[in-house]
Structures are given as C-alpha cells and as structure tokens.
Design a protein around this motif. Structure first.
Motif, PDB file in Angstrom:
ATOM      1  N   GLU A   1      32.043  48.939  34.979  1.00 14.40           N
ATOM      2  CA  GLU A   1      32.844  48.031  35.796  1.00 14.40           C
ATOM      3  C   GLU A   1      34.234  47.881  35.190  1.00 14.40           C
ATOM      4  O   GLU A   1      34.377  47.358  34.099  1.00 14.40           O
ATOM      5  CB  GLU A   1      32.133  46.659  35.837  1.00 14.40           C
ATOM      6  CG  GLU A   1      32.865  45.604  36.615  1.00 14.40           C
ATOM      7  CD  GLU A   1      32.966  45.940  38.083  1.00 14.40           C
ATOM      8  OE1 GLU A   1      31.940  45.899  38.760  1.00 14.40           O
ATOM      9  OE2 GLU A   1      34.096  46.245  38.531  1.00 14.40           O
ATOM     10  N   ARG A   2      35.254  48.367  35.931  1.00 14.51           N
ATOM     11  CA  ARG A   2      36.591  48.288  35.344  1.00 14.51           C
ATOM     12  C   ARG A   2      37.534  47.409  36.156  1.00 14.51           C
ATOM     13  O   ARG A   2      38.713  47.314  35.856  1.00 14.51           O
ATOM     14  CB  ARG A   2      37.178  49.697  35.178  1.00 14.51           C
ATOM     15  CG  ARG A   2      36.478  50.442  34.064  1.00 14.51           C
ATOM     16  CD  ARG A   2      37.198  51.722  33.714  1.00 14.51           C
ATOM     17  NE  ARG A   2      36.764  52.188  32.405  1.00 14.51           N
ATOM     18  CZ  ARG A   2      37.427  51.954  31.287  1.00 14.51           C
ATOM     19  NH1 ARG A   2      38.543  51.278  31.311  1.00 14.51           N
ATOM     20  NH2 ARG A   2      36.970  52.410  30.135  1.00 14.51           N
TER      21      ARG A   2
ATOM     22  N   THR B   1      36.516  41.295  38.573  1.00 12.80           N
ATOM     23  CA  THR B   1      35.101  41.111  38.281  1.00 12.80           C
ATOM     24  C   THR B   1      34.885  40.774  36.814  1.00 12.80           C
ATOM     25  O   THR B   1      34.095  39.894  36.461  1.00 12.80           O
ATOM     26  CB  THR B   1      34.315  42.392  38.630  1.00 12.80           C
ATOM     27  OG1 THR B   1      34.806  42.887  39.857  1.00 12.80           O
ATOM     28  CG2 THR B   1      32.837  42.120  38.736  1.00 12.80           C
ATOM     29  N   LEU B   2      35.598  41.484  35.951  1.00 17.96           N
ATOM     30  CA  LEU B   2      35.474  41.193  34.524  1.00 17.96           C
ATOM     31  C   LEU B   2      35.934  39.772  34.219  1.00 17.96           C
ATOM     32  O   LEU B   2      35.368  39.094  33.366  1.00 17.96           O
ATOM     33  CB  LEU B   2      36.289  42.192  33.712  1.00 17.96           C
ATOM     34  CG  LEU B   2      35.651  43.568  33.571  1.00 17.96           C
ATOM     35  CD1 LEU B   2      36.656  44.585  33.043  1.00 17.96           C
ATOM     36  CD2 LEU B   2      34.443  43.516  32.663  1.00 17.96           C
ATOM     37  N   GLY B   3      36.963  39.317  34.944  1.00 17.94           N
ATOM     38  CA  GLY B   3      37.417  37.936  34.766  1.00 17.94           C
ATOM     39  C   GLY B   3      36.312  36.951  35.090  1.00 17.94           C
ATOM     40  O   GLY B   3      36.129  35.959  34.375  1.00 17.94           O
ATOM     41  N   VAL B   4      35.560  37.247  36.158  1.00 19.97           N
ATOM     42  CA  VAL B   4      34.466  36.345  36.530  1.00 19.97           C
ATOM     43  C   VAL B   4      33.376  36.341  35.456  1.00 19.97           C
ATOM     44  O   VAL B   4      32.901  35.280  35.037  1.00 19.97           O
ATOM     45  CB  VAL B   4      33.859  36.754  37.899  1.00 19.97           C
ATOM     46  CG1 VAL B   4      32.615  35.923  38.189  1.00 19.97           C
ATOM     47  CG2 VAL B   4      34.883  36.574  39.003  1.00 19.97           C
ATOM     48  N   THR B   5      33.012  37.531  34.982  1.00 20.08           N
ATOM     49  CA  THR B   5      31.946  37.549  33.968  1.00 20.08           C
ATOM     50  C   THR B   5      32.428  36.903  32.666  1.00 20.08           C
ATOM     51  O   THR B   5      31.643  36.296  31.949  1.00 20.08           O
ATOM     52  CB  THR B   5      31.423  38.968  33.702  1.00 20.08           C
ATOM     53  OG1 THR B   5      32.528  39.824  33.439  1.00 20.08           O
ATOM     54  CG2 THR B   5      30.626  39.493  34.868  1.00 20.08           C
ATOM     55  N   ASN B   6      33.718  37.033  32.376  1.00 20.87           N
ATOM     56  CA  ASN B   6      34.224  36.358  31.181  1.00 20.87           C
ATOM     57  C   ASN B   6      34.140  34.845  31.320  1.00 20.87           C
ATOM     58  O   ASN B   6      33.810  34.140  30.358  1.00 20.87           O
ATOM     59  CB  ASN B   6      35.680  36.750  30.916  1.00 20.87           C
ATOM     60  CG  ASN B   6      35.788  38.175  30.400  1.00 20.87           C
ATOM     61  OD1 ASN B   6      34.782  38.785  30.054  1.00 20.87           O
ATOM     62  ND2 ASN B   6      36.991  38.711  30.370  1.00 20.87           N
ATOM     63  N   LEU B   7      34.408  34.367  32.538  1.00 16.76           N
ATOM     64  CA  LEU B   7      34.307  32.926  32.769  1.00 16.76           C
ATOM     65  C   LEU B   7      32.846  32.475  32.615  1.00 16.76           C
ATOM     66  O   LEU B   7      32.565  31.423  32.034  1.00 16.76           O
ATOM     67  CB  LEU B   7      34.824  32.583  34.165  1.00 16.76           C
ATOM     68  CG  LEU B   7      34.902  31.093  34.483  1.00 16.76           C
ATOM     69  CD1 LEU B   7      35.831  30.388  33.518  1.00 16.76           C
ATOM     70  CD2 LEU B   7      35.361  30.870  35.927  1.00 16.76           C
TER      71      LEU B   7
END
Ligand SMILES: Nc1ncnc2c1ncn2[C@@H]1O[C@H](COP(=O)(O)OP(=O)(O)OP(=O)(O)O)[C@@H](O)[C@H]1O
Ligand SMILES: [Mg+2]
Lengths: 332, 254
Positions: free
Chosen positions: A34-35, A39-45
């Motif tokens: 996943e790049r 989406t990565l921002g959401v999983t980081n949150l």
C-alpha cells in the motif's frame, strides 16, 4: 504425542508470541503493498489511537475505573512536544521523554487525589480535568497559539533520517505500537496483571488476596497517561500542527468508545476498537456526518447488551456457553 | 497465634460485636459458631481489615492487625473465604486460583511489563502450584473454564483452593460447606483435616454442627456479638448457655 498434537500444543503455548510476530510481519509488508499516502495516513492515525487506547483499556478494563479525560493527556503530550521543540528548541526525543515524565508526575498527583473517588465522581473529575486543559489551550495564546493552533513542529528524525512522510512515519508509529503492545501483554500475563484483573472484578476480594488497591489504580492511571502523552508527542510530529479541537471532551469520549468496542480488559480488542472507530467515518460518509450520534448509539447499545464491551463480551459469552455445554456432557 | 482482646464493632449505634476475646492457637482448628446474625462474618471482616474494628485489639504473632488495610493483612499470611462467594467470574478457574498467589508473584509493575527471565520462571512455578491445588480439590479437568460456568459446589471449592494455594499461616473460612451436599461436605472436611495436619492454623465459621464437632480442637460460641462460651466440642455441647442461645431461635443441630 502425534505430530499434530505436538503442533497444536506448540501453537497454544506460544500463541501470544506468534500473534505478535504475525502482526509485525503484516505491518512490515503492508507499506510495501500500500503506497497511497492517504490510506497510510489513516492507518497511522489508527496507530496513534491504539497507543492511547491500550493504556486507557488497562485503566478501564483492568483497574475497573473510568476516565473521560484521556484526551487531555494526549493534548499535553502534543502541546508539550510542540512548545519544547519549537519554542524551547530542545531535541525532539529529549522533549518527548521529558514531557512524558512531567505528564506522569501530573497524573500521579491527579490520581492520588481523584482515585479516592469512584464511579460517577471519578468520571466527573476526569471530565473536568479535560475541560480545564482544553480551555487553557484555547486561552493561553502566547504559549499555545490559542484557537488557531500551533504549527511548524519538525518531524522526528534519527540522525539524518527524518520520518517526514506517511510512509516513513508508518514504521516509526507502528514500532511504538508493537512496543506498547508487548509491554501491555506482558503486564496482563503477570501476577501484577492478575491482581489488576481481580481488582476490576471485585475490589474486596482483590484486597483480601493482597492487592494494594489504591496503589494499583494510581499506577495504572499513570501508565495510561504516559502512553497517551507519548502518542500525543508522535501526533504532533506526524502532522507538524496541533490545535485544541483535537483534544476536546468528545475526543475523550471517542477514546472510551474505542475501549468499549474493543472490550474491557482486552489488549487485542484495543487494536480492533481503535481501528474500527477511526476508520468508520473514513469509509462511510454517513458516519462522518452523524459521527457523534453514531458513536453515542454504539456506546449505548454495546453497554446495554454487552457490559464488558463488544469483543470481550462476545468472547465471554462463547466461552461460558462452551463450558456449560461441556458441563452438561459431563453430567449426562 | 491469633489473639483477640475486647474486640467491638458498631454499625451506627448498634453493637454487632461486643468485647469478644479468644485465642486461636497455632496448628489448631478453632470453630466459631453462633446463631444467624451473631456477628461471625463481622468478626472475620474485622480480623482481615475489610471493616475497621471499633474497639479492642487483634494480634497475629504479636502484631497488631487493627488499623492495617486488608492487603497488608493478607501479606502477613492470612487468607480467607467469603460467605457469599467472591470469585472472579470472568477469569478462568486456574487464573482464579493464581490470584491467591498474588503476594508471591512480585509487586513491581515495571518488572512485570519487562517480563524478565526470573519472572517467567517464577510464573511457571506458580502455575504448577495452582494446578496442584486444583488437582487436590478435584478440579483439574476444569482449569480453563471461566469461573462463571461452574456449578455452585465447584465454585465453593475454587474459593477454598484460592485461599489455600498461597500456603497462608492462618486461614479464615466463612461457611465453606453451606449449601453443599453430603459428599461434597465430606470432601471439604477431609481437606480441612489435611490443612490442619500440614500445620495451618484455621478459624472455621460454620453452621454444620456435625462437621464442627468432629473436626474442631476448640469451639467459640458467639451470640448477639458476645462470646458466650469457649472450650472443646464436648464442653460446648453441654454448656447450658449455648443450648439456650440456640434453642431461643432454632435447634442445636441447625
Ligand atoms: N455492613 C453492615 N452494616 C450494618 N449492619 C451490619 C453490617 N454487616 C452486618 N451487620 C449486622 O451485624 C450483625 C451481625 O452480622 P453478621 O453477618 O456478622 O452475622 P453472622 O453471624 O455472620 O450471621 P450468619 O450466620 O447469618 O452469616 C447483624 O445484625 C447484621 O445485620
Ligand atoms: Mg455470616
């Protein structure tokens, strides 16, 4: 033992370690697949929330207490880091540790005073604390930037390597999650953890078994505050900007909802609860629009039908049913 | 070992205990009997620090227990069971028994979070001891059941196992066979004899006179918060005051 039995035994014995290993592997592979930065921002949150919820779940599910003010510790971590690194020009890691230590001290003082209270009174006291912190953040313009927030917080870095993109931050924040997860799992599988579980179940019985109730409650409160503060610091470095809006009493309520959905006293449930409640408004427009209604509804429904929380409640239900069936078989 | 002098307890203005005095000698089983509402459970609560005594002194090995919080009393090696079972319904049977070893499992939260090798080792040993205790009470097959799924008799035994597993020096039992059938009662009686033989000091509150008279070294009789008789089972059985206290309400065999 047959080979199959031996395998089952091995899996059962090391289930915690194996699950943690599997999770670590998945987290390592995920950003390779996943790049998309969004989406990565959401999983980081999600990860930031998990760190707070792990601590809060220990406090609610193990110490059997309630806090409606954990967003305040989250805020103190975030603003503490902002002020220390930008205004105070301190190195980011030093600031993070120093702020966490100060928050621990504050939680200790607060805990010693407030944990004499219980039930509704404790909820009110923590709620009040959150309102005080939120108001200070809004009003003390000179230091906090007031309602418009505080910007220009630098990203964390190790040497020349800065965690300045969603992709890079993923590894940092989930590394913290895994560490917190391991520490919490160790705790609940220890004698101290069993004492806490006893405390949540029945204070009188726990005390008669040698659990120092007051000390245990205060300790868990401090631990949960430190985790929230660390998550707050990471939050500040992740976004480079903090504003009081992220830390009002509704943020605290959301954290409690995450615990409730994950289930009281379930470490793995904390992951699930934080993920679900963070993702819902991202997935479905309607959840975003009516967020507070949905959250309130979820809270009421879960607590009405499964007072132990969603995941834990369901698991408990199944365990008791299975055992009762076996009991029936034995009797028959 | 356990010495009570002039122990009193008032709820509001009403005395529940008044000038109670007796000694529970080491290695012996002292039975505490008396009609309903005599103050037996209140006395156990005062000894264990659950309730503060209003007057008098309670000494354990010369140490004053009055004023100590319950966890400090427990850490001196005093374990108890409760009249209304107090198990942890969500924990497994094994974990319930393991909570009886809390005092030995280490107190430091930091160490627990780091799970250093010495703690792992200790944890394994405690687990073995808990399993052994379950085995003794015939519960080994149910170790991983949630306590909520147990039948009443099994729950009583789990509570007893939890109280004994830490090898306490003094065990206070509040009606351990209430509501049990004959076979179950016999098993508990056997276990109590074994505990006494192993050198534990026991204080047994019980309405089952057959059990009390067959097992006790010393019997103390409470009535309306006062200690009205003390002696061997035979002496107490013949004491007119005791007969009166019981006949006033129910019969001696109640
Ligand atoms: N927390 C309390 N507050 C007020 N009164 C109490 C309290 N606990 C007990 N009492 C009163 O003290 C008296 C003694 O009660 P206690 O439970 O010690 O009796 P007991 O000998 O254990 O009786 P039983 O055989 O029924 O268990 C009773 O009159 C009871 O109503
Ligand atoms: Mg009683």
């Amino acid at each position: 033992m047959t080979r199959r039995e031996r395998l089952c035994y091995f899996l059962a014995l090391h289930r915690t370690g194996l699950t943690v290993a599997a999770l670590s592997l998945a987290l390592l592979v995920y950003p390779l697949v996943e790049r998309n930065p969004y989406t990565l921002g959401v999983t980081n949150l999600i990860a930031l929330h998990v760190i707070v919820v792990l601590g809060l779940n220990l406090f609610i599910g193990y110490a059997g207490q309630i806090s409606l003010g954990h967003a305040a510790f989250f805020a103190l971590g975030a603003y503490g880091t902002a002020v220390a690194t930008v205004t105070g020009q301190l190195p980011a890691w030093v600031a993070m540790a120093g702020v966490a230590a100060l928050v621990a001290l504050l939680a200790l003082v607060l805990g010693l005073a407030a944990l004499r209270l219980s039930g509704h009174y404790l909820a009110m006291a923590t709620l009040g604390f959150n309102i005080v912190v939120h108001t200070v953040l809004l009003q003390w313009d000179a230091v906090t930037g007031g309602p418009s927030g505080f910007s220009g917080i630098p990203p964390l870095a190790v040497g020349a390597f800065a965690f300045d993109s969603e992709w890079r931050f993923h590894f940092l924040v989930w590394g913290f999650v895994l560490l917190a997860l391991l520490l919490c799992l160790n705790l609940v599988r220890s004698g101290v953890g069993r004492g806490l579980a006893a405390l949540a179940g029945d204070e009188t019985a726990a005390a008669a078994l040698g659990v120092d109730i007051r000390r245990a409650k205060v300790q868990v409160f401090v631990l949960s505050a430190v985790l929230a503060s660390l998550a707050g610091s990471l939050f500040a470095h992740c976004y480079g900007y903090v504003s009081p809006d992220s830390f009002d009493i509704f943020a605290s309520a959301d954290l409690v909802i995450m615990v409730v959905v994950g289930g009281m006293g379930s470490i793995w449930g904390s992951l699930f609860g934080a993920a679900l409640i963070t993702v819902l408004p991202e997935w479905l427009e309607i959840f975003a629009t009516y967020k507070d209604f949905v959250h309130g509804g979820v809270l009421v429904l879960v607590l009405m039908f499964l007072p132990q929380g969603l995941v834990t409640g369901l698991v408990d239900l199944v365990r008791v049913r299975l055992a009762l069936r076996r009991r029936g078989d034995v009797a028959a | 070992m356990l010495r009570l002098e002039g122990v009193g307890k008032r709820f509001g203005g009403l005395p529940a205990l008044d000038d109670v005095a007796f000694t529970a000698p080491p290695g012996e089983l002292t039975a505490l009997i008396g009609p309903n509402g005599a103050g037996k459970s209140t006395l156990i609560n005062c000894i264990t620090g659950v309730l503060p005594a209003s007057a008098g002194s309670i000494r354990f090995d010369g140490r004053e227990l009055c004023g100590l919080p319950p966890h400090a009393v427990a850490r001196l090696g005093i374990a108890r069971t409760f009249q209304n079972l107090r198990l942890f319904p969500r924990l497994s049977v094994l974990d319930n028994v393991l909570t009886g070893l809390t005092a030995e499992a280490g107190r430091s939260m930091l160490m627990a979070m780091l799970r250093l090798p010495y703690l792992r080792h200790r944890e394994r040993q405690l687990r073995l001891r808990a399993l052994e205790a379950l085995d003794r009470f015939g519960l080994a097959g149910k170790a991983d059941w949630p306590a909520a799924a147990l039948a009443y008799g099994d729950r009583k035994r789990v509570e007893l196992a939890r109280a004994c597993v830490g090898r306490p020096r003094l065990i206070l039992l509040d009606e351990p066979v209430a509501g049990l059938n004959e076979a179950e009662t016999a098993l508990i009686g056997q276990e109590l004899r074994r505990l006494r033989a192993a050198g534990h000091t026991l204080l047994l509150v019980e309405h089952d006179m057959e059990l009390v008279m067959s097992i006790a070294d010393q019997v103390v009789v409470l009535d309306s918060g006062r200690c009205i008789a003390r002696g061997t089972p035979d002496e107490v059985r013949k004491n007119p005051l005791v007969l009166e206290a019981y006949l006033g309400r129910t019969s001696v065999t109640a």
